[in-house]
Scaffold this motif. Structure first.
Motif, PDB file in Angstrom:
ATOM      1  N   GLY D 315       0.803  -1.178  -0.052  1.00  0.00           N
ATOM      2  CA  GLY D 315      -0.037  -0.054  -0.110  1.00  0.00           C
ATOM      3  C   GLY D 315       0.859   1.338   0.069  1.00  0.00           C
ATOM      4  O   GLY D 315       2.201   1.258  -0.047  1.00  0.00           O
ATOM      5  N   LEU D 316       0.182   2.380   0.411  1.00  0.00           N
ATOM      6  CA  LEU D 316       0.970   3.581  -0.016  1.00  0.00           C
ATOM      7  C   LEU D 316       0.942   4.340   1.542  1.00  0.00           C
ATOM      8  O   LEU D 316       0.960   5.630   1.616  1.00  0.00           O
ATOM      9  N   ASP D 317       0.959   3.384   2.563  1.00  0.00           N
ATOM     10  CA  ASP D 317       0.714   4.107   4.023  1.00  0.00           C
ATOM     11  C   ASP D 317       2.096   4.896   4.234  1.00  0.00           C
ATOM     12  O   ASP D 317       3.073   4.602   3.618  1.00  0.00           O
ATOM     13  N   ASP D 318       1.939   5.795   5.049  1.00  0.00           N
ATOM     14  CA  ASP D 318       3.256   6.565   5.505  1.00  0.00           C
ATOM     15  C   ASP D 318       3.032   6.739   7.191  1.00  0.00           C
ATOM     16  O   ASP D 318       1.852   7.444   7.507  1.00  0.00           O
ATOM     17  N   PRO D 319       3.621   5.968   8.082  1.00  0.00           N
ATOM     18  CA  PRO D 319       4.893   5.149   7.739  1.00  0.00           C
ATOM     19  C   PRO D 319       4.774   4.002   6.697  1.00  0.00           C
ATOM     20  O   PRO D 319       3.512   3.466   7.109  1.00  0.00           O
ATOM     21  N   PRO D 320       5.476   3.661   6.038  1.00  0.00           N
ATOM     22  CA  PRO D 320       5.343   2.627   5.218  1.00  0.00           C
ATOM     23  C   PRO D 320       4.982   1.102   6.072  1.00  0.00           C
ATOM     24  O   PRO D 320       5.500   1.017   6.952  1.00  0.00           O
ATOM     25  N   CYS D 321       4.233   0.363   5.318  1.00  0.00           N
ATOM     26  CA  CYS D 321       3.808  -0.984   5.850  1.00  0.00           C
ATOM     27  C   CYS D 321       4.442  -1.798   5.081  1.00  0.00           C
ATOM     28  O   CYS D 321       4.408  -1.886   3.647  1.00  0.00           O
ATOM     29  N   TYR D 322       4.723  -2.977   5.594  1.00  0.00           N
ATOM     30  CA  TYR D 322       5.600  -4.027   4.839  1.00  0.00           C
ATOM     31  C   TYR D 322       4.917  -5.425   5.083  1.00  0.00           C
ATOM     32  O   TYR D 322       4.371  -5.656   6.158  1.00  0.00           O
ATOM     33  N   ARG D 323       4.819  -6.206   3.772  1.00  0.00           N
ATOM     34  CA  ARG D 323       3.942  -7.366   4.057  1.00  0.00           C
ATOM     35  C   ARG D 323       5.058  -8.629   3.858  1.00  0.00           C
ATOM     36  O   ARG D 323       5.897  -8.623   2.868  1.00  0.00           O
ATOM     37  N   LEU D 324       5.037  -9.620   4.761  1.00  0.00           N
ATOM     38  CA  LEU D 324       5.817 -10.784   4.539  1.00  0.00           C
ATOM     39  C   LEU D 324       4.949 -12.170   4.385  1.00  0.00           C
ATOM     40  O   LEU D 324       3.974 -11.999   5.637  1.00  0.00           O
ATOM     41  N   VAL D 325       5.127 -12.868   3.532  1.00  0.00           N
ATOM     42  CA  VAL D 325       3.948 -13.910   3.386  1.00  0.00           C
ATOM     43  C   VAL D 325       4.934 -15.298   3.654  1.00  0.00           C
ATOM     44  O   VAL D 325       5.978 -15.485   2.848  1.00  0.00           O
ATOM     45  N   THR D 326       4.486 -16.034   4.282  1.00  0.00           N
ATOM     46  CA  THR D 326       5.002 -17.577   4.586  1.00  0.00           C
ATOM     47  C   THR D 326       4.174 -18.354   3.874  1.00  0.00           C
ATOM     48  O   THR D 326       3.018 -18.022   3.449  1.00  0.00           O
ATOM     49  N   SER D 327       4.667 -19.588   3.422  1.00  0.00           N
ATOM     50  CA  SER D 327       3.815 -20.794   2.721  1.00  0.00           C
ATOM     51  C   SER D 327       4.214 -22.097   3.300  1.00  0.00           C
ATOM     52  O   SER D 327       5.116 -22.087   4.091  1.00  0.00           O
ATOM     53  N   PHE D 328       3.589 -22.849   2.719  1.00  0.00           N
ATOM     54  CA  PHE D 328       3.699 -24.436   3.062  1.00  0.00           C
ATOM     55  C   PHE D 328       5.221 -24.889   2.841  1.00  0.00           C
ATOM     56  O   PHE D 328       5.797 -25.785   3.393  1.00  0.00           O
ATOM     57  N   ARG D 329       5.923 -24.053   1.946  1.00  0.00           N
ATOM     58  CA  ARG D 329       7.282 -24.314   1.605  1.00  0.00           C
ATOM     59  C   ARG D 329       8.191 -23.614   2.187  1.00  0.00           C
ATOM     60  O   ARG D 329       9.446 -23.896   2.225  1.00  0.00           O
ATOM     61  N   THR D 330       8.048 -22.511   3.055  1.00  0.00           N
ATOM     62  CA  THR D 330       8.694 -21.868   3.817  1.00  0.00           C
ATOM     63  C   THR D 330      10.125 -22.685   4.649  1.00  0.00           C
ATOM     64  O   THR D 330       9.323 -23.474   5.457  1.00  0.00           O
ATOM     65  N   ALA D 331      11.133 -22.603   4.427  1.00  0.00           N
ATOM     66  CA  ALA D 331      12.258 -23.563   5.003  1.00  0.00           C
ATOM     67  C   ALA D 331      12.489 -22.790   6.420  1.00  0.00           C
ATOM     68  O   ALA D 331      12.470 -21.788   6.477  1.00  0.00           O
ATOM     69  N   GLU D 332      12.970 -23.874   7.275  1.00  0.00           N
ATOM     70  CA  GLU D 332      13.686 -23.452   8.499  1.00  0.00           C
ATOM     71  C   GLU D 332      14.760 -22.588   8.084  1.00  0.00           C
ATOM     72  O   GLU D 332      14.859 -21.423   8.787  1.00  0.00           O
ATOM     73  N   ARG D 333      15.599 -22.846   7.181  1.00  0.00           N
ATOM     74  CA  ARG D 333      16.681 -22.106   6.680  1.00  0.00           C
ATOM     75  C   ARG D 333      16.340 -20.650   6.499  1.00  0.00           C
ATOM     76  O   ARG D 333      17.156 -19.710   6.634  1.00  0.00           O
ATOM     77  N   GLU D 334      15.263 -20.538   5.831  1.00  0.00           N
ATOM     78  CA  GLU D 334      14.590 -19.103   5.610  1.00  0.00           C
ATOM     79  C   GLU D 334      14.440 -18.170   6.675  1.00  0.00           C
ATOM     80  O   GLU D 334      14.771 -17.050   6.833  1.00  0.00           O
ATOM     81  N   ILE D 335      13.952 -18.987   7.712  1.00  0.00           N
ATOM     82  CA  ILE D 335      13.502 -18.368   8.986  1.00  0.00           C
ATOM     83  C   ILE D 335      14.854 -17.773   9.451  1.00  0.00           C
ATOM     84  O   ILE D 335      14.817 -16.933   9.993  1.00  0.00           O
ATOM     85  N   LYS D 336      15.698 -18.755   9.763  1.00  0.00           N
ATOM     86  CA  LYS D 336      17.162 -18.674  10.187  1.00  0.00           C
ATOM     87  C   LYS D 336      17.575 -17.576   9.569  1.00  0.00           C
ATOM     88  O   LYS D 336      18.416 -16.680  10.168  1.00  0.00           O
ATOM     89  N   ALA D 337      17.528 -17.404   8.237  1.00  0.00           N
ATOM     90  CA  ALA D 337      18.312 -16.229   7.731  1.00  0.00           C
ATOM     91  C   ALA D 337      17.933 -15.005   8.087  1.00  0.00           C
ATOM     92  O   ALA D 337      18.841 -14.268   8.418  1.00  0.00           O
ATOM     93  N   VAL D 338      16.606 -14.891   8.334  1.00  0.00           N
ATOM     94  CA  VAL D 338      16.132 -13.715   8.755  1.00  0.00           C
ATOM     95  C   VAL D 338      16.521 -13.299  10.298  1.00  0.00           C
ATOM     96  O   VAL D 338      16.903 -12.185  10.625  1.00  0.00           O
ATOM     97  N   GLU D 339      16.718 -14.522  10.893  1.00  0.00           N
ATOM     98  CA  GLU D 339      16.979 -14.121  12.445  1.00  0.00           C
ATOM     99  C   GLU D 339      18.433 -13.838  12.546  1.00  0.00           C
ATOM    100  O   GLU D 339      19.016 -12.972  13.138  1.00  0.00           O
ATOM    101  N   GLN D 340      19.412 -14.496  11.569  1.00  0.00           N
ATOM    102  CA  GLN D 340      20.700 -14.043  11.535  1.00  0.00           C
ATOM    103  C   GLN D 340      20.908 -12.800  10.800  1.00  0.00           C
ATOM    104  O   GLN D 340      21.821 -11.877  11.244  1.00  0.00           O
ATOM    105  N   ALA D 341      20.035 -12.352   9.902  1.00  0.00           N
ATOM    106  CA  ALA D 341      20.009 -10.951   9.332  1.00  0.00           C
ATOM    107  C   ALA D 341      19.983  -9.827  10.441  1.00  0.00           C
ATOM    108  O   ALA D 341      20.561  -8.800  10.182  1.00  0.00           O
ATOM    109  N   LEU D 342      19.156 -10.333  11.336  1.00  0.00           N
ATOM    110  CA  LEU D 342      18.479  -9.280  12.250  1.00  0.00           C
ATOM    111  C   LEU D 342      19.230  -9.412  13.820  1.00  0.00           C
ATOM    112  O   LEU D 342      19.070  -8.584  14.402  1.00  0.00           O
TER     113      LEU D 342
END
Lengths: 350, 350, 350, 350
Positions: D315-342
């Motif tokens: 959308g066009l909100d200010d402050p910006p809003c972000y969407r993250l979507v998971t799926s049946f295929r979201t892997a543990e390592r993908e979640i971990k990658a976020v954890e590590q990044a942050l």
């Protein structure tokens, strides 16, 4: 006194000159479906009126005129931007959606029933080019005079139309009360229509004194051809068309449209002054044409009711808003009746 | 003598009684959009006429009436079975398709513009139940009197309607010239409408003497509710409706519809006899109402042309077919003029 | 032997190469709605195939492709001229009417499922310019290969398209079996599409070996923009589009389309020869692609039935007509099975 | 690491079990257009799933399902009341308007993407009965799970549906993520559909692991018949339907739908916790299913971007809003990658 009525400018009868014109064509044989002498003269008469080649399509309702006009400039995947108080949005039972094949009305706001340039620009900006999932901005619809009795100046129309054209939109004007706007502005018809960027006009004359005579008017031959093909299909091509066309001609004769609209506007001015003078009324919008929107103290309502002066509550606002409409036929005695009804409420001179 | 005209029953003016009725309502204020006293009286007046509760929706064109009526009984995935000469198929620019959301007209044939029971049954039989790929039979549209001037008997309508209902179809009647059919049949209105199985009627009065006053009439409250909701959306809900409703009432007064239709039918009879008497004309269809379809020798055409008697070639047939239409206003002198024009061509007594 | 089936080329499975392509894209993340790498490559691949800039819109049904294509070239007040046997008329439940907003299909005849230039011209001539009451000729729809298994030559298409363009119509091609026609003609794709005057193409690949992968293809950017805006609105913009696009790409790889169509056409030739050789079959149309329309003696029907060889009666003709359809997957043993079933019926050598 | 993607649950591939099911049906001949054994088994399988007789219409897009469903319960003069964030309003390019023949979407608000009973009642109350100028309330459309990742409880749906039915409206559910809602609620499918008053359901399985397999499901035979007739006409009746039906069956096998949805929901929970744990993220809505809407500090955005973890501004909100979507295929390592990044951003223990 049933004759007292400020309920609607659809509630009055027909201008005597118009009734005479109807009688005058009621003689002998005439080709049907628009090939009679009166219908064939419409384009020339309105080209003269608008100072530009005009193509005129007579219809019998304003909703029909609006729907036909909008369908000609809006693809099924288009959006029509209009004021949230616009008649096409509030009171036409989805006719624009039906005639366009499912286009969408998107409403903007703006004081006194008028769309603003900022509002239009903000609307346009929400659309990203080449987005596959969204309808596209296709038409801007302006009402002149507006549903709240105000008018757009030629400059305002011009600025809005320019922005619309830049965004790839066409411009429609709902001119159910165009004459009232012209009188208020004291401007030539061209100045608030094609010169200002209007592509297609719904011209109403019914409220101005005719018997269900309206027209779609365009200033471009390609658009005219499209409308000609939609006209019959819409069930709007009238067989004994001379009776409608004669009215559309008569309203131009000796500027009947102007005299009628002037009387209506003046009556509204007088009425507004009386209401305000009572000290018990609050105008909600400037009274620029023949409609008054006003908050009224209970005392006023009771006094008018006692005098059998009729008008309508408008919308669901709280505190309530009331509408009083005048017309070419509003009599001095009707205005006087209001004055008398309210005389006892008047604020005493200090 | 421009007044000589057998071109169309849309080409004549308005019945004096109707014009008087229009003038009579042109006074004072009346609520718009159908809540005036005249409009509110329509249901009762036509319920009386049809001897059954009837719901009346005034419109200003026959095409509009047909399209509105058909849309109420045909889903978008439906087929409308009609004669190949029917007005809804040949001359309404796709209005039924538009209003129904894309239904399909399927045409049948049949002598003298009349559908046959065999034709209807054959049409129905081409549809297998539960076929996912085909539109379904939804409406039967009959024109009474037909486009070729003939009439269906009550029994014929009844048989067709029964077969249609058995097939899950509703029945529409295009009654643009219903009065002419009633006079020919000398039958009560009920007998060729709801009693015979008609679900929705387009009643035309324009050709019968009014000024663009037509109506959709239904005999069922649920259908009425659907049409009421389509009426405004179609751009057909007239604001100053009293002027149309007053005409629809007036045509019933003192059986004006009957007198007008009788005059038109009689004039056609006389005219047909004169043409046949000339020995140079071949009637293409029985002359049962107010339309004559005829092949004419060149001598006849020249003689009529010389006398400025106007009529139209009809269709593209070879040899050409001509149509002459009479109306409530056809004068004795107009008939005489034809007689005189052809007198020199008459077959001499042997 | 349930596998014996000449019922439809929709009844077979998917080409192994195509199934492999589907699996190949089933990995990892890809942007949805056409912004994946495969979908983004479609325009280039088909531009190469057609030797001209092409715009490709993947859809999942042939009816969807046809309806979307026709809506882009037919206004609501337009007519679509097509063969009376055309799929858009007989088997799409009014999809063209729905998508166009109520346009009308007008059918022509012509031997072997092919429209003729005379037929097209005769149709066009029934329309007078500027008639307010009639729909206008807007689109010509040709099926290639036709519903009766025959093909138009490039010259035939060119002549028809030229006449259509002269009449202000656009040209649509229903290419549900375009590959079969190309193989029969041994002609480049360009020669029977844009070079011959086709404005918009429904390209079918499902019958040619894919899993519900079809496309609307246009050769003009303005038309492409219109279709892009109708695509989502039609409910046809596929979310995981890569699975469809990959198939549309794969069918071009190493001319898979050609190999598949060639096999289907050859099988039909063989089958037709066997049927004719039996002395108990009468071909109704030339067997030019992968469909056979044939009258069969009872003995043949019984023999095939006994061998569990399935096919369908086609239409309601008397004597009955039968359709046998081959496909890329028709096996030699299936053809042989027919031969064996009929061997006892064969006309003995003289 | 291009595989890291929280952009959309349309961006993932197909569940292995589903791919296997597709391959399994790819053999031999099967009748097209829904008469294959898999398609014929859908009604029974879903009747079992919903514990009530169900009628299933496979389609290939969610927009198609919604438009088809809404057209079956909304007349052209109807209004569809839906949330201002609903997909049918924001992202379907006017498909509901198109399929319904020009109905109007009216939007309500409500926290977290959920309509409220008060909002519905207020909407209904703005309509006066028998008003000739207004569209009528015809359908209520609820999205479950909502576009903002939240869910309606069975009781909430029941209350809304009851109020809708009282107002003469039918109830549609956009179940593009129905499985995610069911898992969250741990409720039987019946409890949030027909038992709660839902008349027609768009069931999405694409986001749940299939390859473009969606369905319209109704629980009433009359509605089913109407949809059956609109299905082909909509260009949505798939020829090789077995490939879609097999997926719709497979997703029910061993509750694959549940396992897939559970994985997606859990991944979203984990992800939300990580984002919140960073101390630099503000959840905009409760994370109840597989979508996260969140405000993110620039540091987070930069960190994720550096790690090539993709997601979208919403959308066009200010402050910006972000969407993250998971799926049946979201892997543990993908979640971990976020954890590590942050990890470097995490709020230090006090």
């Amino acid at each position: 006194m049933a004759a007292l009525m400020f309920g609607s400018d659809n509630a009055v009868g027909v201008s005597p000159e118009v009734m005479a014109a109807i009688s005058a064509v009621d003689d002998g044989y005439e080709v049907a479906y628009g090939d009679d002498q009166w219908s064939l003269g419409l384009d020339a008469a309105y080209s003269d009126f608008f100072e530009r080649e005009s193509f005129v399509f007579p219809v019998t309702t304003g909703t029909g005129a609006n729907a036909l006009a909008l369908a000609a400039i809006t693809p099924p995947y288009g959006e029509i931007f209009c004021h949230q108080r616009s008649h096409i949005f509030t009171t036409e039972c989805g006719a624009p959606e039906f005639f366009s094949g499912g286009a969408r009305l998107v409403t903007g706001s703006g004081a006194d029933g008028k769309l603003t340039l900022d509002g239009l620009n903000a609307y346009v900006e929400t659309h990203r080019p080449n987005n596959r999932h969204h309808l596209i901005p296709s038409a801007l619809s302006l009402t002149q005079a507006t549903e709240l009795g105000t008018v757009y100046t030629p400059e305002e129309i011009q600025r809005l139309a320019e922005a619309a054209h830049c965004a790839g939109m066409k411009v429609h004007m709902d001119g159910a009360r165009l004459a009232n706007a012209l009188v208020k502005l004291n401007a030539p018809p061209a100045s608030i229509t094609w010169q200002a960027g209007v592509d297609v006009l719904s011209l109403g004359t019914t409220k101005n004194g005719t018997m269900n005579a309206e027209a779609v008017i365009v200033f471009d031959a390609a658009l005219a051809r499209d409308i000609a093909l939609r006209h019959k299909r819409a069930g709007m091509l009238i067989s004994k068309m001379r009776y409608v066309s004669a009215q559309l001609l008569q309203i131009l004769e000796n500027r009947l449209w102007e005299r009628n609209a002037r009387r209506a506007n003046e009556a509204a001015s007088q009425l507004a002054a009386i209401l305000q003078g009572s000290g018990h009324a609050l105008l909600r919008h400037p009274v620029e044409t023949n409609q008054i929107f006003v908050e009224l103290d209970d005392a006023v309502i009771q006094a008018l009711d006692a005098a059998k002066i009729r008008f309508r509550r408008w919308g669901l606002d709280d505190p309530p808003c009331y509408r009083l409409v005048t017309s070419f036929r509003t009599a001095e005695r009707e205005i006087k009746a209001v004055e008398q009804a309210l005389v006892c409420l008047a604020v005493p001179p200090q």
